[in-house]
Design a protein around this motif. Structure first.
Motif, PDB file in Angstrom:
ATOM      1  N   GLU A  99       0.825  -1.220   0.000  1.00  0.00           N
ATOM      2  CA  GLU A  99       0.000   0.000   0.000  1.00  0.00           C
ATOM      3  C   GLU A  99       0.859   1.270   0.000  1.00  0.00           C
ATOM      4  OE1 GLU A  99      -3.661  -1.936   2.597  1.00  0.00           O
ATOM      5  OE2 GLU A  99      -1.922  -1.084   3.591  1.00  0.00           O
ATOM      6  N   ASN A 100       2.000   1.197   0.697  1.00  0.00           N
ATOM      7  CA  ASN A 100       2.915   2.331   0.669  1.00  0.00           C
ATOM      8  C   ASN A 100       3.396   2.602  -0.746  1.00  0.00           C
ATOM      9  OD1 ASN A 100       3.991   3.919   3.086  1.00  0.00           O
ATOM     10  ND2 ASN A 100       3.794   1.859   3.951  1.00  0.00           N
ATOM     11  N   ILE A 101       3.774   1.531  -1.435  1.00  0.00           N
ATOM     12  CA  ILE A 101       4.309   1.707  -2.783  1.00  0.00           C
ATOM     13  C   ILE A 101       3.213   2.189  -3.730  1.00  0.00           C
ATOM     14  CG2 ILE A 101       5.353   0.470  -4.724  1.00  0.00           C
ATOM     15  CD1 ILE A 101       6.779  -1.286  -2.630  1.00  0.00           C
ATOM     16  N   ALA A 102       2.001   1.689  -3.540  1.00  0.00           N
ATOM     17  CA  ALA A 102       0.908   2.036  -4.451  1.00  0.00           C
ATOM     18  C   ALA A 102       0.303   3.401  -4.144  1.00  0.00           C
ATOM     19  CB  ALA A 102      -0.177   0.960  -4.367  1.00  0.00           C
ATOM     20  N   PHE A 103       0.767   4.049  -3.063  1.00  0.00           N
ATOM     21  CA  PHE A 103       0.091   5.252  -2.574  1.00  0.00           C
ATOM     22  C   PHE A 103      -0.112   6.322  -3.662  1.00  0.00           C
ATOM     23  CE2 PHE A 103       0.027   9.391  -0.390  1.00  0.00           C
ATOM     24  CZ  PHE A 103      -1.003   9.180   0.493  1.00  0.00           C
ATOM     25  N   GLY A 104       0.969   6.632  -4.383  1.00  0.00           N
ATOM     26  CA  GLY A 104       0.874   7.681  -5.400  1.00  0.00           C
ATOM     27  C   GLY A 104      -0.114   7.328  -6.502  1.00  0.00           C
ATOM     28  N   LEU A 105      -0.041   6.079  -6.963  1.00  0.00           N
ATOM     29  CA  LEU A 105      -0.949   5.636  -8.026  1.00  0.00           C
ATOM     30  C   LEU A 105      -2.390   5.750  -7.564  1.00  0.00           C
ATOM     31  CD1 LEU A 105       1.013   2.446  -9.116  1.00  0.00           C
ATOM     32  CD2 LEU A 105       0.869   4.607 -10.357  1.00  0.00           C
ATOM     33  N   LYS A 106      -2.617   5.369  -6.320  1.00  0.00           N
ATOM     34  CA  LYS A 106      -3.975   5.407  -5.783  1.00  0.00           C
ATOM     35  C   LYS A 106      -4.470   6.856  -5.678  1.00  0.00           C
ATOM     36  CE  LYS A 106      -6.618   4.000  -1.825  1.00  0.00           C
ATOM     37  NZ  LYS A 106      -6.399   4.112  -0.388  1.00  0.00           N
ATOM     38  N   MET A 107      -3.596   7.727  -5.215  1.00  0.00           N
ATOM     39  CA  MET A 107      -3.982   9.129  -5.078  1.00  0.00           C
ATOM     40  C   MET A 107      -4.322   9.739  -6.439  1.00  0.00           C
ATOM     41  SD  MET A 107      -4.011   9.914  -1.945  1.00  0.00           S
ATOM     42  CE  MET A 107      -4.481   8.264  -1.518  1.00  0.00           C
ATOM     43  N   ARG A 108      -3.645   9.252  -7.455  1.00  0.00           N
ATOM     44  CA  ARG A 108      -3.905   9.803  -8.795  1.00  0.00           C
ATOM     45  C   ARG A 108      -4.998   9.014  -9.513  1.00  0.00           C
ATOM     46  NH1 ARG A 108       1.523   9.459  -9.009  1.00  0.00           N
ATOM     47  NH2 ARG A 108       1.524   8.245 -10.918  1.00  0.00           N
ATOM     48  N   LYS A 109      -5.666   8.130  -8.772  1.00  0.00           N
ATOM     49  CA  LYS A 109      -6.821   7.401  -9.277  1.00  0.00           C
ATOM     50  C   LYS A 109      -6.518   6.562 -10.513  1.00  0.00           C
ATOM     51  CE  LYS A 109     -10.168  10.057  -6.950  1.00  0.00           C
ATOM     52  NZ  LYS A 109      -9.332  11.053  -6.321  1.00  0.00           N
ATOM     53  N   THR A 110      -5.390   5.887 -10.468  1.00  0.00           N
ATOM     54  CA  THR A 110      -5.042   4.941 -11.517  1.00  0.00           C
ATOM     55  C   THR A 110      -5.993   3.744 -11.419  1.00  0.00           C
ATOM     56  OG1 THR A 110      -2.785   5.603 -11.049  1.00  0.00           O
ATOM     57  CG2 THR A 110      -3.064   3.728 -12.507  1.00  0.00           C
ATOM     58  N   ALA A 111      -6.225   3.091 -12.541  1.00  0.00           N
ATOM     59  CA  ALA A 111      -7.122   1.929 -12.535  1.00  0.00           C
ATOM     60  C   ALA A 111      -6.567   0.832 -11.621  1.00  0.00           C
ATOM     61  CB  ALA A 111      -7.283   1.398 -13.949  1.00  0.00           C
ATOM     62  N   LYS A 112      -7.476   0.125 -10.940  1.00  0.00           N
ATOM     63  CA  LYS A 112      -7.075  -0.867  -9.933  1.00  0.00           C
ATOM     64  C   LYS A 112      -6.119  -1.927 -10.488  1.00  0.00           C
ATOM     65  CE  LYS A 112      -9.907  -0.656  -5.980  1.00  0.00           C
ATOM     66  NZ  LYS A 112     -11.064   0.196  -6.285  1.00  0.00           N
ATOM     67  N   ASP A 113      -6.468  -2.461 -11.670  1.00  0.00           N
ATOM     68  CA  ASP A 113      -5.630  -3.501 -12.292  1.00  0.00           C
ATOM     69  C   ASP A 113      -4.221  -2.997 -12.503  1.00  0.00           C
ATOM     70  OD1 ASP A 113      -7.746  -5.103 -12.331  1.00  0.00           O
ATOM     71  OD2 ASP A 113      -8.097  -5.043 -14.516  1.00  0.00           O
ATOM     72  N   GLU A 114      -4.164  -1.781 -13.034  1.00  0.00           N
ATOM     73  CA  GLU A 114      -2.848  -1.229 -13.345  1.00  0.00           C
ATOM     74  C   GLU A 114      -2.047  -1.041 -12.062  1.00  0.00           C
ATOM     75  OE1 GLU A 114      -2.967   2.343 -15.675  1.00  0.00           O
ATOM     76  OE2 GLU A 114      -0.768   2.512 -15.547  1.00  0.00           O
ATOM     77  N   ILE A 115      -2.716  -0.523 -11.021  1.00  0.00           N
ATOM     78  CA  ILE A 115      -2.018  -0.329  -9.748  1.00  0.00           C
ATOM     79  C   ILE A 115      -1.400  -1.649  -9.306  1.00  0.00           C
ATOM     80  CG2 ILE A 115      -2.273   0.167  -7.292  1.00  0.00           C
ATOM     81  CD1 ILE A 115      -4.314   2.198  -7.881  1.00  0.00           C
ATOM     82  N   ARG A 116      -2.214  -2.718  -9.365  1.00  0.00           N
ATOM     83  CA  ARG A 116      -1.736  -4.001  -8.881  1.00  0.00           C
ATOM     84  C   ARG A 116      -0.520  -4.474  -9.688  1.00  0.00           C
ATOM     85  NH1 ARG A 116      -5.179  -7.845  -9.940  1.00  0.00           N
ATOM     86  NH2 ARG A 116      -6.913  -6.513  -9.292  1.00  0.00           N
TER      87      ARG A 116
END
Ligand SMILES: Nc1ncnc2c1ncn2[C@@H]1O[C@H](COP(=O)(O)OP(=O)(O)OP(=O)(O)O)[C@@H](O)[C@H]1O
Ligand SMILES: [Mg+2]
Lengths: 253, 269
Positions: free
Chosen positions: B104-121
């Protein structure tokens, strides 16, 4: 483990002293009732109630007021406190008001609240709300101010907006201190509650204690005080348990 | 982004007569005065200088956390106004979020920028593997060693595929062996991604082992004393290993840099 032994030892010593002092009739039972008579009083009140209300109604009346006020205060003070810490303008508006009323003894403005809201639960809940609000607000402001600025910078640097930073970084980062503030508030609220019930009420633990002492029923007074103490400890335990669940990282960073 | 940028004369990063003063009760502290330099795409710039000369201040201005008192900093020709995810930042003390696990720490920026879930993963997982954190995805930061934490910091900055990676003594707190591992990782990632890196360090060997350019600053207010253009990092990459550190040209450059630094930090004239 040894600390547990010490704790229980202390309690045992106090109880033993109480038994000894009253058993040897060293003091007037009107001043210090015996443990047996307090126990009898407990059984009596638990079954027959005290002055038209059962014991659990008294406890319920007190705790109901406290919990309602505590939840309202938390719901207001946490967001306002965090927002004040995060935004200097909001703080400039709220802080003078809170700084002014915080050091006032709650009973000083209780009379005004009773005038405005009547002698019922509303004035008591309002009083407790004010008493609980300040410690939560203050600890929230302090918590935001002491956050390492780089935690926020790092969030901005990966594209978070101000609102997202508030929600996803400021709030969780402050959670340990917020919970400590809530524990303080619950303690302050409880003491205030008992004083408020002593001034004006017809139910509640505080009222029961005061009323019994007017009738020289020191057994019931003692009983009331012991119940207050135990419920206070239990509520604090509950919050500490919540703390352990919510902020497992506390003290480990 | 790297590919999108047209080939132009514009450097990736340009500092134009930057000064920075910290306000203080009596005298202001001038951390930097009239500093100018540019950084080209793909460079690995190491900034060396005595303690307190303004290296961290410089990095924070480029990151957008501090505004220069004078002068302006441009990236891709645009003035830097504040933090931006095209610039990744890594500090010496990892600023990981204790309430989030490694993933979740690593994905934080992607999540904040509302990247698609699949891509984040997918993206997150690929960087977790790249920095060697496989198997640690659900650990909390306080369960990790210092070196592991810095791997998370690195991945957290890299998932956003920044054009410029800013690092402030990221390996300073690690033991010698862990530091060497991490240096190899940083070098490998720089090489693979073609990133541009600006790394602040006080370790000459680290600068020589990683940088394609070394900038030596004077004591406060920091001025550029000298610049060096080593290419040992590529020799490390081509598998020359530790031997590189004993090459005569390595030692000669090391001596030059040390001379520069000792002259600067020596007794005041
Ligand atoms: N917030 C601040 N307020 C006032 N002065 C500051 C502040 N931060 C840094 N300084 C001063 O500015 C100067 C430059 O600080 P800076 O942190 O940029 O140095 P540095 O080169 O990174 O040092 P080090 O190698 O020890 O990390 C120092 O002399 C420091 O005392
Ligand atoms: Mg520094």
């Amino acid at each position: 483990m040894f600390e547990k032994v010490l704790t229980f030892g202390t309690i045992a010593v106090i109880l033993a002293l109480w038994f000894a002092v009253t058993g040897l009739q060293l003091v007037d039972p009107k001043l210090v009732p015996s443990p047996q008579s307090v126990w009898t009083a407990f059984l009596d009140i638990a079954q027959n109630g005290y002055r038209n209300r059962t014991l659990f109604q008294h406890i319920g009346a007190s705790l109901g007021r406290l919990i309602a006020a505590f939840l309202l205060a938390a719901a207001a003070a946490v967001p306002l406190g965090l927002a004040s810490g995060f935004n200097a303008k909001i703080r400039a508006v709220l802080e003078p008001v809170i700084e002014f009323y915080r050091p006032l003894p709650p009973l000083a403005y209780y009379t005004i609240l009773v005038l405005w809201l009547g002698i019922g639960d509303q004035s008591k809940i309002a009083l407790l709300l004010l008493a609980c609000f300040a410690p939560v607000y203050v600890s929230c402001v302090a918590a935001v101010i002491k956050i390492n600025q780089d935690y926020l910078n790092c969030a901005y640097a990966v594209g978070a907006g101000r609102w997202q930073v508030f929600l996803h970084v400021v709030f969780p980062a402050c959670l340990p201190d917020v919970l400590t503030g809530l524990r303080t508030a619950l303690g302050v609220g409880y003491t205030t509650l008992v004083s408020a019930e002593m001034v004006a009420a017809t139910s509640g633990l505080g009222w029961m204690v005061l009323d019994a002492s007017r009738l020289l029923r020191s057994d019931i007074t003692f009983l009331g005080i012991i119940i207050m103490g135990i419920t206070g400890v239990l509520m604090d335990r509950g919050l500490r348990l919540l703390e352990r669940r919510l902020v497992p990282w506390k003290g480990k960073e | 982004m790297n590919q999108l940028r047209q080939k132009q004369e514009e450097p990736l990063l340009a500092l134009n007569h930057i000064s920075f003063r910290y306000p203080a009760k009596k005298d202001e502290i001038t951390a930097l005065r009239s500093l100018s330099f540019t950084v080209e795409t793909g460079e690995f710039l190491c900034v060396l200088g005595p303690s307190g000369c303004g290296k961290s201040t410089l990095l924070r201005m480029i990151a957008g956390f501090l505004k220069p008192t004078q002068g302006e900093i441009r990236m891709d020709g645009r003035r830097i106004q504040g933090p931006d995810w095209h610039r990744g930042v890594i500090f010496q003390a990892p600023t990981l979020y204790s309430w989030l696990n490694v993933r979740e720490n690593i994905a934080f920026g992607l999540k904040m920028r509302k990247t698609a879930k699949d891509e984040i993963r997918n993206v997150t997982q690929s960087y977790i593997e790249r920095v060697g954190l496989k198997g640690f995805e659900t650990k909390k930061p306080y369960e990790l060693s210092g070196g592991m934490k810095q791997r998370v910091s690195l991945a957290r900055a890299l998932v956003n595929q920044p054009d410029l990676l800013l690092m402030d003594e990221p390996l300073g707190a690690l033991d010698a062996l862990t530091r060497q591992d991490m240096q190899a990782l940083v070098r490998k990632i720089w090489h693979e991604t073609g990133n541009t890196v600006l790394l602040v360090t006080h370790d000459v060997d680290e600068a020589l082992a990683l940088g394609t350019r070394i900038m030596v600053l004077s004591s406060r207010p920091g001025r550029i004393l000298n610049e060096f253009y080593p290419d040992f990092t590529r020799r490390f990459l081509s598998g020359d290993g530790e031997e590189v550190q004993y090459l005569p040209e390595y030692l000669a450059m090391r001596r030059e840099i040390m001379k520069e630094m000792i002259r600067e930090s020596g007794p005041a004239e």
